[in-house]
Design an enzyme around this catalytic site. Structure first.
Site, PDB file in Angstrom:
ATOM      1  NE  ARG A 104       0.987  -3.486   3.723  1.00 19.23           N
ATOM      2  CZ  ARG A 104       0.357  -3.124   4.837  1.00 19.23           C
ATOM      3  NH1 ARG A 104       1.052  -2.817   5.925  1.00 19.23           N
ATOM      4  NH2 ARG A 104      -0.954  -3.071   4.889  1.00 19.23           N
ATOM      5  CG  HIS A 131      -4.400   0.043   2.272  1.00 22.15           C
ATOM      6  ND1 HIS A 131      -4.342  -1.308   1.962  1.00 22.15           N
ATOM      7  CD2 HIS A 131      -4.240   0.116   3.634  1.00 22.15           C
ATOM      8  CE1 HIS A 131      -4.158  -2.004   3.076  1.00 22.15           C
ATOM      9  NE2 HIS A 131      -4.091  -1.173   4.094  1.00 22.15           N
ATOM     10  CD  GLN A 134      -8.004  -0.345   6.176  1.00 22.52           C
ATOM     11  OE1 GLN A 134      -7.047  -1.018   6.487  1.00 22.52           O
ATOM     12  NE2 GLN A 134      -9.113  -0.291   6.898  1.00 22.52           N
ATOM     13  CG  ASP A 225      -3.803   6.428   7.699  1.00 20.58           C
ATOM     14  OD1 ASP A 225      -3.336   5.742   8.640  1.00 20.58           O
ATOM     15  OD2 ASP A 225      -3.362   6.347   6.534  1.00 20.58           O
ATOM     16  CB  CYS A 265      -6.697   2.140   8.010  1.00 21.38           C
ATOM     17  SG  CYS A 265      -5.328   3.299   8.177  1.00 21.38           S
ATOM     18  NE  ARG A 293      -7.706  -5.009   5.423  1.00 14.44           N
ATOM     19  CZ  ARG A 293      -6.414  -4.628   5.437  1.00 14.44           C
ATOM     20  NH1 ARG A 293      -6.023  -3.697   6.285  1.00 14.44           N
ATOM     21  NH2 ARG A 293      -5.546  -5.149   4.585  1.00 14.44           N
TER      22      ARG A 293
END
Ligand code: CP
Ligand code: NVA
Length: 307
Positions: A104, A131, A134, A225, A265, A293
């Site tokens: 990340r 992402h 996700q 988001d 998310c 996830r």
């Protein structure tokens, strides 16, 4: 999956996505019956996190442990990739120690460079641009809730950011309609939209709106988001003003289908992009989404690291 890494949904095929979902379903069912296949016995995942994370860090680490492996968490102050040493040296050396790397960071180019020089699989755990883990989870969750995704319309209300881009890519791969409402100046860019068109052989799966009410009309899924992504903290006040009419609240929900599902998310900024009433209400599937996830990443790790 034929590819070595997961850097972008644009790099994988619909058949790869189906394979990930098939393995996810199996691993999730087994896990819920109390069994976790130890298919990564002795394998080690290096996890480079140059930004904060709760879901991604914990789900990858738990995934490795449940599959019989281990994870090593490395922050910027531990390895200082690209500053203390070149990204390519970091990639080559880490590849001699670990069996896979999740990263990340800020620049997608850093992740691409790491993957180019690493001999082990590299997984994009979020960049400023994308992402993908996700988006895979989101689409798996949609399939779980609706049974299929072929006739589903997703309305994304908010910033044309990393999460929106990965969702647009996966919608392009799987043929879903993706309607995006963003304030002026925060839309998905024409350059990005033309890349999506290339993925769909010219067909228009994305529609852009400036009015969230129009975007959510008859939507099966409303997604939002944060208005201020990690790294944009200095723009917080300007963004909060620009996005103030782009909140998911009970009024906007009325314009979508009765059975609309609300996704986020996370982390959520309650009272900003989403109200308490909506995130805690009956349409919200955000915690099932967050749980998935773990299951999707277990599938991804099994497919990429076991090779
Ligand atoms: N959704 C997500 O990636 O959450 P974290 O930033 O907590 O990992
Ligand atoms: N767009 C957000 C997503 C967090 C999971 C960010 O980049 O901060």
């Amino acid at each position: 999956m034929k590819c070595k890494d997961l850097l972008s949904i644009a790099d994988i095929l619909p058949s790869d996505i189906e394979e990930i979902f098939h393995v996810t379903r199996e691993l999730k069912e087994w896990h819920n019956k109390g069994y976790d296949e130890k298919c990564l016995d002795g394998k080690i995942l290096g996890m480079i996190f140059e930004k904060s994370s709760m879901r991604t860090r914990v789900s990858f680490e738990v995934a490795m442990i449940q599959l019989g492996g281990h994870a090593i968490y490395l922050t910027q102050s531990d390895i200082n990739l690209g500053k203390r040493e070149a990204v390519k040296d970091g990639a080559r050396v880490l590849s001699r120690y670990v069996d896979g790397i999740a990263i990340r960071t800020f620049g997608q180019d850093t992740i691409q460079e790491l993957a180019r020089y690493a001999t082990v699989p590299v997984i994009n755990a979020l960049s400023d641009y994308l992402h993908p883990c996700q988006a895979l989870t989101d689409m798996y969750t949609i399939k779980e809730k609706f049974g299929n995704y072929t006739s589903i319309k997703i309305a994304f209300v908010g910033d044309g950011n990393n999460v929106a881009r990965s969702l647009a890519q996966i919608c392009a791969r799987l043929g879903l309609c993706f309607h995006v409402a963003s304030p002026k100046g925060y839309e998905l860019t024409p350059d990005f939209i033309s890349k999506i068109k290339q993925m769909t052989n010219g067909s228009d799966i994305i529609r852009l709106y400036q009015d969230p009410k129009e975007a959510v009309e008859k939507a099966h899924v409303i997604y939002t988001d944060t208005w201020v992504s990690m790294g944009q903290e200095a723009e917080k006040e300007v963004r909060q003003k620009a996005f103030k009419d782009f909140q998911i609240n009970s009024d906007i929900l009325k314009l979508a289908r009765d059975e609309v599902k609300v996704m986020h998310c996370l982390p959520a900024h309650r009272g900003e992009e989403i109200t308490d009433e909506v995130i805690d209400g009956p349409h919200s599937i955000v915690y099932d989404q967050a749980e998935n996830r773990l299951h999707v990443e277990k599938a991804l790790l099994k497919l990429l690291l076991r090779k």
